[in-house]
Every structure is written in C-alpha cells, then in structure tokens.
Design a protein around this motif. Structure first.
Motif, mmCIF file in Angstrom:
data_model
loop_
_atom_site.group_PDB
_atom_site.id
_atom_site.type_symbol
_atom_site.label_atom_id
_atom_site.label_comp_id
_atom_site.label_asym_id
_atom_site.label_seq_id
_atom_site.Cartn_x
_atom_site.Cartn_y
_atom_site.Cartn_z
ATOM 1 N N HIS A 202 -15.544 24.705 36.622
ATOM 2 C CA HIS A 202 -14.776 25.773 35.967
ATOM 3 C C HIS A 202 -13.307 25.589 36.349
ATOM 4 O O HIS A 202 -12.981 24.748 37.196
ATOM 5 C CB HIS A 202 -15.302 27.162 36.346
ATOM 6 C CG HIS A 202 -15.493 27.411 37.820
ATOM 7 N ND1 HIS A 202 -15.905 28.606 38.329
ATOM 8 C CD2 HIS A 202 -15.309 26.614 38.913
ATOM 9 C CE1 HIS A 202 -15.980 28.546 39.651
ATOM 10 N NE2 HIS A 202 -15.627 27.349 40.028
ATOM 11 N N SER A 204 -11.574 27.911 37.713
ATOM 12 C CA SER A 204 -11.266 28.862 38.778
ATOM 13 C C SER A 204 -10.667 28.235 40.054
ATOM 14 O O SER A 204 -9.885 28.911 40.726
ATOM 15 C CB SER A 204 -12.508 29.688 39.118
ATOM 16 O OG SER A 204 -12.984 30.339 37.955
ATOM 17 N N GLN A 207 -7.120 28.846 40.640
ATOM 18 C CA GLN A 207 -6.685 30.140 41.195
ATOM 19 C C GLN A 207 -6.230 29.935 42.635
ATOM 20 O O GLN A 207 -5.138 30.347 43.028
ATOM 21 C CB GLN A 207 -7.843 31.141 41.212
ATOM 22 C CG GLN A 207 -8.283 31.668 39.862
ATOM 23 C CD GLN A 207 -9.303 32.800 40.033
ATOM 24 O OE1 GLN A 207 -9.305 33.506 41.036
ATOM 25 N NE2 GLN A 207 -10.162 32.977 39.039
ATOM 26 N N ARG A 228 -20.161 20.160 33.312
ATOM 27 C CA ARG A 228 -21.428 20.652 33.880
ATOM 28 C C ARG A 228 -22.547 19.730 33.445
ATOM 29 O O ARG A 228 -22.472 19.117 32.379
ATOM 30 C CB ARG A 228 -21.720 22.084 33.415
ATOM 31 C CG ARG A 228 -20.847 23.084 34.147
ATOM 32 C CD ARG A 228 -21.189 24.515 33.818
ATOM 33 N NE ARG A 228 -20.016 25.336 34.154
ATOM 34 C CZ ARG A 228 -19.870 26.610 33.854
ATOM 35 N NH1 ARG A 228 -20.834 27.228 33.200
ATOM 36 N NH2 ARG A 228 -18.790 27.283 34.184
ATOM 37 N N GLN A 242 -11.898 25.229 29.316
ATOM 38 C CA GLN A 242 -11.799 26.644 29.658
ATOM 39 C C GLN A 242 -10.341 27.061 29.728
ATOM 40 O O GLN A 242 -9.447 26.226 29.874
ATOM 41 C CB GLN A 242 -12.426 26.902 31.042
ATOM 42 C CG GLN A 242 -13.931 26.864 31.059
ATOM 43 C CD GLN A 242 -14.501 27.416 32.362
ATOM 44 O OE1 GLN A 242 -13.847 27.405 33.400
ATOM 45 N NE2 GLN A 242 -15.733 27.896 32.297
ATOM 46 N N GLU A 244 -8.422 29.879 32.090
ATOM 47 C CA GLU A 244 -8.553 30.823 33.190
ATOM 48 C C GLU A 244 -7.324 31.712 33.201
ATOM 49 O O GLU A 244 -6.248 31.287 32.759
ATOM 50 C CB GLU A 244 -8.584 29.986 34.481
ATOM 51 C CG GLU A 244 -8.866 30.755 35.725
ATOM 52 C CD GLU A 244 -10.353 30.800 35.995
ATOM 53 O OE1 GLU A 244 -11.119 30.137 35.271
ATOM 54 O OE2 GLU A 244 -10.741 31.498 36.947
ATOM 55 N N PHE A 282 -19.980 37.440 39.451
ATOM 56 C CA PHE A 282 -19.415 36.156 39.845
ATOM 57 C C PHE A 282 -19.098 36.274 41.334
ATOM 58 O O PHE A 282 -18.663 37.340 41.775
ATOM 59 C CB PHE A 282 -18.136 35.844 39.057
ATOM 60 C CG PHE A 282 -18.353 35.771 37.569
ATOM 61 C CD1 PHE A 282 -18.919 34.639 36.989
ATOM 62 C CD2 PHE A 282 -18.018 36.844 36.754
ATOM 63 C CE1 PHE A 282 -19.138 34.584 35.617
ATOM 64 C CE2 PHE A 282 -18.239 36.793 35.381
ATOM 65 C CZ PHE A 282 -18.801 35.659 34.817
ATOM 66 N N PHE A 284 -16.693 35.303 43.000
ATOM 67 C CA PHE A 284 -15.268 35.415 43.342
ATOM 68 C C PHE A 284 -14.588 36.636 42.734
ATOM 69 O O PHE A 284 -13.378 36.794 42.839
ATOM 70 C CB PHE A 284 -14.531 34.136 42.935
ATOM 71 C CG PHE A 284 -14.986 33.588 41.605
ATOM 72 C CD1 PHE A 284 -16.119 32.778 41.523
ATOM 73 C CD2 PHE A 284 -14.305 33.903 40.440
ATOM 74 C CE1 PHE A 284 -16.563 32.293 40.300
ATOM 75 C CE2 PHE A 284 -14.736 33.415 39.218
ATOM 76 C CZ PHE A 284 -15.882 32.616 39.140
ATOM 77 N N THR A 285 -15.360 37.483 42.036
ATOM 78 C CA THR A 285 -14.784 38.740 41.531
ATOM 79 C C THR A 285 -15.731 39.890 41.870
ATOM 80 O O THR A 285 -16.949 39.721 41.902
ATOM 81 C CB THR A 285 -14.567 38.696 39.996
ATOM 82 O OG1 THR A 285 -15.743 38.195 39.369
ATOM 83 C CG2 THR A 285 -13.374 37.841 39.622
ATOM 84 N N GLY A 322 -15.846 35.759 31.006
ATOM 85 C CA GLY A 322 -16.231 36.408 32.248
ATOM 86 C C GLY A 322 -14.960 36.847 32.952
ATOM 87 O O GLY A 322 -13.921 36.196 32.827
ATOM 88 N N CYS A 323 -15.035 37.974 33.676
ATOM 89 C CA CYS A 323 -13.812 38.466 34.318
ATOM 90 C C CYS A 323 -14.166 39.386 35.470
ATOM 91 O O CYS A 323 -15.334 39.682 35.722
ATOM 92 C CB CYS A 323 -12.962 39.216 33.294
ATOM 93 S SG CYS A 323 -13.815 40.604 32.527
ATOM 94 N N GLY A 324 -13.149 39.852 36.161
ATOM 95 C CA GLY A 324 -13.381 40.801 37.240
ATOM 96 C C GLY A 324 -12.171 40.921 38.132
ATOM 97 O O GLY A 324 -11.157 40.245 37.930
ATOM 98 N N ALA A 348 -9.026 38.429 37.367
ATOM 99 C CA ALA A 348 -9.139 37.055 36.872
ATOM 100 C C ALA A 348 -10.103 37.054 35.704
ATOM 101 O O ALA A 348 -10.951 37.948 35.573
ATOM 102 C CB ALA A 348 -9.654 36.134 37.969
ATOM 103 N N PHE A 349 -9.935 36.068 34.836
ATOM 104 C CA PHE A 349 -10.873 35.912 33.717
ATOM 105 C C PHE A 349 -10.962 34.444 33.363
ATOM 106 O O PHE A 349 -10.079 33.648 33.695
ATOM 107 C CB PHE A 349 -10.431 36.744 32.500
ATOM 108 C CG PHE A 349 -9.042 36.418 32.011
ATOM 109 C CD1 PHE A 349 -8.829 35.378 31.112
ATOM 110 C CD2 PHE A 349 -7.945 37.148 32.466
ATOM 111 C CE1 PHE A 349 -7.542 35.080 30.676
ATOM 112 C CE2 PHE A 349 -6.653 36.847 32.027
ATOM 113 C CZ PHE A 349 -6.452 35.803 31.139
ATOM 114 N N GLY A 350 -12.058 34.067 32.713
ATOM 115 C CA GLY A 350 -12.217 32.680 32.302
ATOM 116 C C GLY A 350 -12.990 32.626 30.996
ATOM 117 O O GLY A 350 -14.030 33.274 30.858
HETATM 118 N N1 PHE Z 1 -15.364 30.711 36.266
HETATM 119 C C1 PHE Z 1 -16.289 31.562 35.528
HETATM 120 C C2 PHE Z 1 -17.203 30.651 34.679
HETATM 121 O O1 PHE Z 1 -16.899 29.498 34.502
HETATM 122 C C3 PHE Z 1 -15.564 32.508 34.610
HETATM 123 C C4 PHE Z 1 -14.731 33.519 35.349
HETATM 124 C C5 PHE Z 1 -13.409 33.262 35.619
HETATM 125 C C6 PHE Z 1 -15.289 34.716 35.752
HETATM 126 C C7 PHE Z 1 -12.639 34.199 36.306
HETATM 127 C C8 PHE Z 1 -14.528 35.654 36.417
HETATM 128 C C9 PHE Z 1 -13.211 35.393 36.675
HETATM 129 O O2 PHE Z 1 -18.238 31.069 34.226
#
Ligand code: PHE
Length: 381
Positions: A202, A204, A207, A228, A242, A244, A282, A284-285, A322-324, A348-350
């Motif tokens: 990802h 992330s 970050q 992946r 992606q 981010e 997730f 990390f969030t 996805g986020c948080g 954060a979001f991705g």
């Molecule tokens: N890194 C997560 C993914 O690949 C997405 C994500 C990013 C979720 C940042 C929350 C915050 O699925």
C-alpha cells in the motif's frame, strides 16, 4: 559479378518480392561500386544509367518487361507491373536532375531520402500520445486535493518491513505479512525482520517516511504503484495504483475527515453524489472507516432500467476507499519529529486508483489497463 535478369517461373508474391529485392540490391551495389571505385565517375555512372534505363536493352525499361511482365500469367500481371514500377522509381530517382548535380559519392543520402518520400502519397499521420486512463484519473484526484492545499509526496516501491508494516502498527503475525498477500524480495532471511525488503502493499509507508522528514502540520497526497500477491483477473492485479492522503495538525477531528472526503468525492463524481461511512479496521487508524459513495452508474437506485446495476451489486453504494484517524501508536514512531500524539491528531485515507478509473470509464476488465493494446488506449485519447 554483374547482375543478369533471371527468367521467372514462380509468380507467387514471395517469389516476386525476392526477385524485386535482388534487382534493387544489384542496382545499389553497382552504384556503390562506381562511387567508391577509381576511374572516371561521371563516365561510369553513365554506363550504369544506360545499363538500367537504356531504351533498347536497359534492365528496367526492356529486360524486365520482356522477361517478367510479358510471360506473366494473367492473374500475376498486376503484381509484376507494381514490382516493375517500384524498381523504375528506385533507379530513376538516382538520376534525378537535382541530385544528379551532387557528386556521386555524396548522393546516397539524397537518394535514400527521395526514395522515402513519395509526394503523391497522403501525408504520414503522426499519432499524438495521450495520457493513460489510470494516470489521467490519478492526476484528477491529486488535483482535487492540491486545490485544498495538499502537496504531493512519493516513496519507494521496494520497501522495508519497517515502513510497510512495523511503523504502521501491524502486529508481527498479521495476515497481510504472509506470503499469501505480500511479495517479498528473495534472500532477505539473514537480515532482522524490520530491514527485510518487500514490494510495498500500500502507499501508507509514505505516511511514515513523510512524517520523518516534515514536521507538522502536513497535508499530503501520495500517488503510487503497489503490489499484492493476487492472481490477475477482471478485478484484481498483482500490480495496481493507490492514492494515499494524510493530514496532521492540532485539533484535526473525524469531522474534518468526513468533510474533506465528502468534498473530494463531489469534486470527482459530481455534486449530487452522497457519501456514507461504515466502521472498518486498519492497524494504523483508529477509528477506521470505509467510504461509500452513491453509485454513479445507477445514481443509487441499484437498477439500470429493468436490469440490476452490476458495479454496485444492486446496493446503490460503491466502496471507494479506506480511511480513519491516525492511530496514536503510529505517531509514537515519529514522535521525535514533533508528532506527539498528545499534541497532534490527523486523518489518513487510501484509495484504489485503478478501480476508480474502471468505474469512471465503465470498463469491465481491469486487465485492459495493463495490456497496452493501442486500440483500447486510443479510446481515451
Ligand atoms: N492502506 C490501506 C489499504 O491499502 C488503505 C488506508 C489508507 C486505510 C489510509 C486507512 C488509511 O487498504
């Protein structure tokens, strides 16, 4: 050895091509020999001219018509005629009045150039390149956030376990760390786990990399390629893209996250789009959420006319990211650079760029984006 025009028995395209090529190279070779040779070049060139273009016995004006064209079976006449015309042009151009004034040894480039240009043909269309649909989508998304004051950051595709997992609060035996999901670089076993290399799963990890470099407040978007261990099919690819996002400041709340993403989705998909957050997880969030938007194919109804809407599986909602809120445990890894979890907060979001491009353009097979078929790509030009 001097070239003599062969008799033709075989009038197939392949045989004609061979005969044409043989005559053409013989002519070229004779010219080169004259140009490179001693003797009076002007005189020798004239000998070659008469040998090939002479009215009485010339190879292209007399011998080939007699030996190839006249005896040709009716159905081959047209092809032989074309061969003859091409050869004639090839030879005549060399004695063109303009290049005729150029010293023979210097004629070859003119000769080749003139040969390449047939002014009676329509001009060659130079196709103008176009942005790949995924790059185009990515730039559009990035531009929406740039307007909100975000800058762009990037990071390496080959990443360490530390940035991809450890500093993002993944426990040691989290399933994402399994070779089922992650592509690891071979031969890393001798290193401590955190230094082992892998293809980032990802965006992330950027970050952490960004927070190590820049003190808060920060607002960044990170476009990039991730990998992946998924076999390719209509909706999966071992390589995908992606984007981010990360915002860290004092007093950033979940309300800021919702407002920002709601604004961004309306900017991307139109002002009538509605957003909807569902709890998720997730490492990390915390809290984490998945963002859904009303299906922009069916407008949220779940149906297209009398048919069920496929992209949203008839639910009227499509998951886009996805986020948080950034987990305080993540800030602990960059605490020394001003990210004290007691002082700062962030979200954060991705999102999956390819999937968004797929939905946006109504493409039904993800693989089309990666196969490089010009017929497909031209549709986005
Ligand atoms: N890194 C997560 C993914 O690949 C997405 C994500 C990013 C979720 C940042 C929350 C915050 O699925």
């Amino acid at each position: 050895m001097a070239y003599t025009v062969p008799k033709l028995t075989d009038y197939s395209d392949a045989a004609l091509n061979r005969a044409e090529e043989e005559a053409r190279s013989a002519f070229d070779a004779e010219l080169m020999a004259v140009s490179a040779g001693t003797g009076d070049i002007g005189e020798n060139i004239e000998i070659v001219r008469v040998r090939w273009l002479g009215r009485e016995k010339g190879i292209v004006n007399k011998q080939i018509p007699d030996l190839w064209l006249k005896p040709a079976p009716k159905e081959a006449k047209r092809s032989v005629g074309q061969v003859l015309n091409r050869l004639k042009r090839h030879v005549e151009i060399y004695f063109h009045p303009v290049i005729g004034n150029v010293p023979p040894i210097e004629r070859q480039p003119f000769f080749l150039e003139l040969q390449a240009v047939d002014i009676t043909l329509p001009g060659a269309r130079r196709p103008i390149g176009a942005e790949h649909p995924i790059l185009k989508t990515s730039r559009e998304i990035v531009a929406v956030f740039q307007k909100l004051g975000y800058s762009v950051a990037e990071g390496p595709v080959v990443e360490t376990d530390y940035y991809n997992f450890e500093a993002l609060n993944f426990p040691p035996n989290h399933p994402a760390r399994d070779t089922q999901d992650t592509l690891f670089i071979a031969g890393q076993q001798a290193k401590p786990q955190r230094e082992r290399l892998l293809l980032r799963t990802h965006t992330s990890p950027v970050q952490i990399r960004t927070m190590e470099k820049l003190r808060p407040p920060i607002r960044i978007v990170i476009p990039g390629v991730v990998h992946r261990n998924d076999p390719p099919d209509a909706s999966h690819s071992p390589m995908f893209n992606q984007i981010e996002g990360l915002a860290v400041d004092t007093n950033i709340t979940f309300g800021d996250l919702k407002g920002t993403l709601d604004y961004a989705m309306k900017a991307l998909f139109g002002s009538s789009v509605k957003t909807h957050f569902r709890p998720s997880f997730f490492p990390f969030t915390e809290p984490s959420a998945e963002l859904y938007v009303t299906c922009f194919i069916c407008g949220g109804s779940g149906r297209r006319g009398s048919d069920p809407c496929r992209p949203c599986k008839q639910t009227g909602w499509i998951e886009v990211l996805g986020c948080g809120m950034v987990d305080p445990n993540v800030f602990e890894f960059v605490k020394d650079n001003g990210y004290d979890p007691k002082r700062v907060s962030g979200f954060a979001f991705g999102m999956g760029t390819d999937r968004l491009a797929l939905l946006k353009y109504g493409v039904d097979d993800l693989q089309l984006f990666f196969q490089g078929d010009v017929r497909f790509l031209e549709m986005f030009g």
